[in-house]
Every structure is written in C-alpha cells, then in structure tokens.
Design a protein around this motif. Sequence first.
Motif, PDB file in Angstrom:
ATOM      1  N   ARG A  26       0.825  -1.208   0.000  1.00 48.27           N
ATOM      2  CA  ARG A  26       0.000   0.000   0.000  1.00 48.27           C
ATOM      3  C   ARG A  26       0.858   1.256   0.000  1.00 48.27           C
ATOM      4  O   ARG A  26       0.554   2.230  -0.700  1.00 48.27           O
ATOM      5  CB  ARG A  26      -0.931   0.016   1.220  1.00 48.27           C
ATOM      6  N   TYR A  27       1.910   1.252   0.771  1.00 45.74           N
ATOM      7  CA  TYR A  27       2.787   2.416   0.794  1.00 45.74           C
ATOM      8  C   TYR A  27       3.501   2.573  -0.547  1.00 45.74           C
ATOM      9  O   TYR A  27       3.583   3.677  -1.106  1.00 45.74           O
ATOM     10  CB  TYR A  27       3.815   2.293   1.913  1.00 45.74           C
ATOM     11  N   LEU A  28       4.021   1.467  -1.092  1.00 44.95           N
ATOM     12  CA  LEU A  28       4.714   1.525  -2.369  1.00 44.95           C
ATOM     13  C   LEU A  28       3.789   1.997  -3.485  1.00 44.95           C
ATOM     14  O   LEU A  28       4.214   2.691  -4.412  1.00 44.95           O
ATOM     15  CB  LEU A  28       5.313   0.166  -2.712  1.00 44.95           C
ATOM     16  N   GLN A  29       2.512   1.646  -3.389  1.00 43.88           N
ATOM     17  CA  GLN A  29       1.550   2.130  -4.374  1.00 43.88           C
ATOM     18  C   GLN A  29       1.434   3.650  -4.334  1.00 43.88           C
ATOM     19  O   GLN A  29       1.320   4.299  -5.378  1.00 43.88           O
ATOM     20  CB  GLN A  29       0.175   1.502  -4.120  1.00 43.88           C
ATOM     21  N   SER A  30       1.471   4.214  -3.141  1.00 44.22           N
ATOM     22  CA  SER A  30       1.369   5.672  -3.029  1.00 44.22           C
ATOM     23  C   SER A  30       2.592   6.349  -3.642  1.00 44.22           C
ATOM     24  O   SER A  30       2.486   7.418  -4.253  1.00 44.22           O
ATOM     25  CB  SER A  30       1.199   6.092  -1.560  1.00 44.22           C
ATOM     26  N   GLU A  52       7.729  17.908  -0.253  1.00 40.61           N
ATOM     27  CA  GLU A  52       8.649  17.692  -1.365  1.00 40.61           C
ATOM     28  C   GLU A  52       8.099  16.599  -2.272  1.00 40.61           C
ATOM     29  O   GLU A  52       7.323  15.751  -1.841  1.00 40.61           O
ATOM     30  CB  GLU A  52      10.036  17.276  -0.846  1.00 40.61           C
ATOM     31  N   PRO A  53       8.506  16.613  -3.534  1.00 40.10           N
ATOM     32  CA  PRO A  53       8.088  15.533  -4.435  1.00 40.10           C
ATOM     33  C   PRO A  53       8.883  14.266  -4.171  1.00 40.10           C
ATOM     34  O   PRO A  53       9.975  14.310  -3.593  1.00 40.10           O
ATOM     35  CB  PRO A  53       8.410  16.105  -5.824  1.00 40.10           C
ATOM     36  N   VAL A  54       8.344  13.155  -4.578  1.00 44.00           N
ATOM     37  CA  VAL A  54       9.081  11.898  -4.535  1.00 44.00           C
ATOM     38  C   VAL A  54      10.057  11.887  -5.702  1.00 44.00           C
ATOM     39  O   VAL A  54       9.725  12.290  -6.812  1.00 44.00           O
ATOM     40  CB  VAL A  54       8.116  10.697  -4.628  1.00 44.00           C
ATOM     41  N   ALA A  55      11.283  11.445  -5.458  1.00 45.67           N
ATOM     42  CA  ALA A  55      12.293  11.386  -6.511  1.00 45.67           C
ATOM     43  C   ALA A  55      11.819  10.454  -7.635  1.00 45.67           C
ATOM     44  O   ALA A  55      11.207   9.420  -7.370  1.00 45.67           O
ATOM     45  CB  ALA A  55      13.617  10.889  -5.946  1.00 45.67           C
ATOM     46  N   PRO A  56      12.096  10.813  -8.890  1.00 45.64           N
ATOM     47  CA  PRO A  56      11.651   9.978 -10.013  1.00 45.64           C
ATOM     48  C   PRO A  56      12.094   8.526  -9.916  1.00 45.64           C
ATOM     49  O   PRO A  56      11.348   7.619 -10.290  1.00 45.64           O
ATOM     50  CB  PRO A  56      12.279  10.669 -11.227  1.00 45.64           C
ATOM     51  N   GLU A  57      13.306   8.298  -9.392  1.00 42.38           N
ATOM     52  CA  GLU A  57      13.773   6.918  -9.288  1.00 42.38           C
ATOM     53  C   GLU A  57      12.974   6.119  -8.259  1.00 42.38           C
ATOM     54  O   GLU A  57      12.757   4.919  -8.423  1.00 42.38           O
ATOM     55  CB  GLU A  57      15.269   6.862  -8.957  1.00 42.38           C
ATOM     56  N   HIS A  58      12.507   6.778  -7.199  1.00 43.18           N
ATOM     57  CA  HIS A  58      11.681   6.085  -6.210  1.00 43.18           C
ATOM     58  C   HIS A  58      10.324   5.719  -6.798  1.00 43.18           C
ATOM     59  O   HIS A  58       9.756   4.674  -6.486  1.00 43.18           O
ATOM     60  CB  HIS A  58      11.508   6.950  -4.959  1.00 43.18           C
ATOM     61  N   VAL A  59       9.795   6.608  -7.649  1.00 51.53           N
ATOM     62  CA  VAL A  59       8.531   6.307  -8.323  1.00 51.53           C
ATOM     63  C   VAL A  59       8.688   5.069  -9.192  1.00 51.53           C
ATOM     64  O   VAL A  59       7.899   4.116  -9.099  1.00 51.53           O
ATOM     65  CB  VAL A  59       8.072   7.505  -9.189  1.00 51.53           C
ATOM     66  N   LEU A  60       9.709   5.053 -10.028  1.00 49.84           N
ATOM     67  CA  LEU A  60       9.906   3.940 -10.956  1.00 49.84           C
ATOM     68  C   LEU A  60      10.178   2.640 -10.222  1.00 49.84           C
ATOM     69  O   LEU A  60       9.589   1.594 -10.544  1.00 49.84           O
ATOM     70  CB  LEU A  60      11.046   4.282 -11.911  1.00 49.84           C
ATOM     71  N   LEU A  61      11.042   2.683  -9.210  1.00 49.80           N
ATOM     72  CA  LEU A  61      11.371   1.463  -8.476  1.00 49.80           C
ATOM     73  C   LEU A  61      10.157   0.916  -7.727  1.00 49.80           C
ATOM     74  O   LEU A  61       9.993  -0.301  -7.594  1.00 49.80           O
ATOM     75  CB  LEU A  61      12.520   1.729  -7.515  1.00 49.80           C
ATOM     76  N   SER A  62       9.304   1.797  -7.245  1.00 51.05           N
ATOM     77  CA  SER A  62       8.080   1.347  -6.571  1.00 51.05           C
ATOM     78  C   SER A  62       7.119   0.715  -7.567  1.00 51.05           C
ATOM     79  O   SER A  62       6.471  -0.291  -7.273  1.00 51.05           O
ATOM     80  CB  SER A  62       7.414   2.520  -5.850  1.00 51.05           C
ATOM     81  N   ILE A  63       7.018   1.305  -8.747  1.00 48.72           N
ATOM     82  CA  ILE A  63       6.181   0.724  -9.799  1.00 48.72           C
ATOM     83  C   ILE A  63       6.634  -0.701 -10.101  1.00 48.72           C
ATOM     84  O   ILE A  63       5.818  -1.629 -10.206  1.00 48.72           O
ATOM     85  CB  ILE A  63       6.248   1.591 -11.076  1.00 48.72           C
ATOM     86  N   VAL A  64       7.925  -0.883 -10.247  1.00 45.75           N
ATOM     87  CA  VAL A  64       8.469  -2.207 -10.572  1.00 45.75           C
ATOM     88  C   VAL A  64       8.235  -3.191  -9.437  1.00 45.75           C
ATOM     89  O   VAL A  64       7.845  -4.344  -9.664  1.00 45.75           O
ATOM     90  CB  VAL A  64       9.974  -2.103 -10.890  1.00 45.75           C
TER      91      VAL A  64
END
Length: 221
Positions: free
Chosen positions: A87-91, A107-119
Amino acid sequence: MTDSPSENLAPATAPAAASTPPAKGKNRFASAQPVLEKLFELYPHLFGQRFVPLKLGVFQDLLAAHPEVFAKDELKVALGVHTRSTRYLQSVAQGLPRHDLLGQVVEPVAPEHVLLSIVEVFQRRQARSDEDLLPKLRKQMLAAYQASGLTRQDYLSRLTTLDEKVAALLDEVIDEVEQQRARQAALLRAFDASGKTVEDFAAELGMDVRQIQTALKQRKA
C-alpha cells in the motif's frame, strides 16, 4: 526495493545495536504491530486507511516529537515494515508528494523512487497472478518517465540497479516517449511555419484539432 527507508528514515548516526536480534518475516511484522498501532493513533492522516509518502527524515522527526513513546530500534523496524508495504509503495508509485507529520506536502518523490516502486508492486502482483501484467507495467513506466521531466541520460543515471529485463523494457519505453516527443516537436514546427489557425492546420492534415491544442499546451507547460 523499498522507498529507501534505510537511507531516508534512519538517524544521522548508526543506531545502537539492539539487545536482541532483529525479527524477520512474520515475526518482524508482528513485533512492529504495537508501534504501527501507535503511529496510527498519533497520525491517522499518515498511517490510516490512506497511505502517503513520508518526508525524508521522518524517523528523526518522530523520535524528536515523541522521545518517551518510541524506542529507536522498534521505530526503525516499524517504519521499515510500513514503507515496504504494498500500500505504501503504491502511493509512491502514483507519484504522490511526500508529507511531514502535520500532513503537509513538503517535497516531491524522486523519479527513481517512483519507478522502483512501480516495478516492485508489479513484481509482487505478477507473482500472485496468472494474467500478464507487463502491458500495465509498460504504461506506468511510460507515464513515470514523462512526468519526471528528465532526459534519458539523467533518468537512467538514477536507476542503476534494475535487472536486465526491466532495464530493457525501460529502454523501449524511453525510446517510445522520445519518438513521440520528436513527432510532436516536428508537428509544432510545421504549425508555427504554416501561419494558419489551429483549426485550419488540423483540417489540412486531417487531424483532430485537440491533438494540436494538447501539443501547444504541453509546450507552454
């Protein structure tokens, strides 16, 4: 992969060694439950039914705000369980901004954290499903790259730990986005040179006028 809790939530100095070995697996989750319940009680807007990405350094903030409530090691384990939850990774994967203890966006989430969470969310779901979820992963990766605003080189430099299959898919996605951007840039150059209205230009090319309007809006953004 996580939202880097070991980097983002740990104190500035290494915590003192625990008197007992850290719990693992289900035992780790069970040991974290009392702290998670307390976090929910104190911060339902962060640890309640809706999860949101937490600000970097929230570990230190919690210790400073409640020195009498949380022990370092127990809080670290609980935050690790929380930030590794699906659930947290989805956010994070949704690109939601990070929030402080007051629930304010910081602050925004770093782009790499977004992508790694998606994966990571994809891998967890695919392991439990007979459906091929790759098309959905591709779509999410494409949107994440577009939203990052980064060049290919900058984006990939932040993502050096991807496995070969994911890295290959990401390359395909970035190629697709770059081709779309090139076509859009060519379209806008042609429109600028035409001296025509959006409606006349679209009619001449047999295009939906909304495609050109969208391209113009994106250029202004």
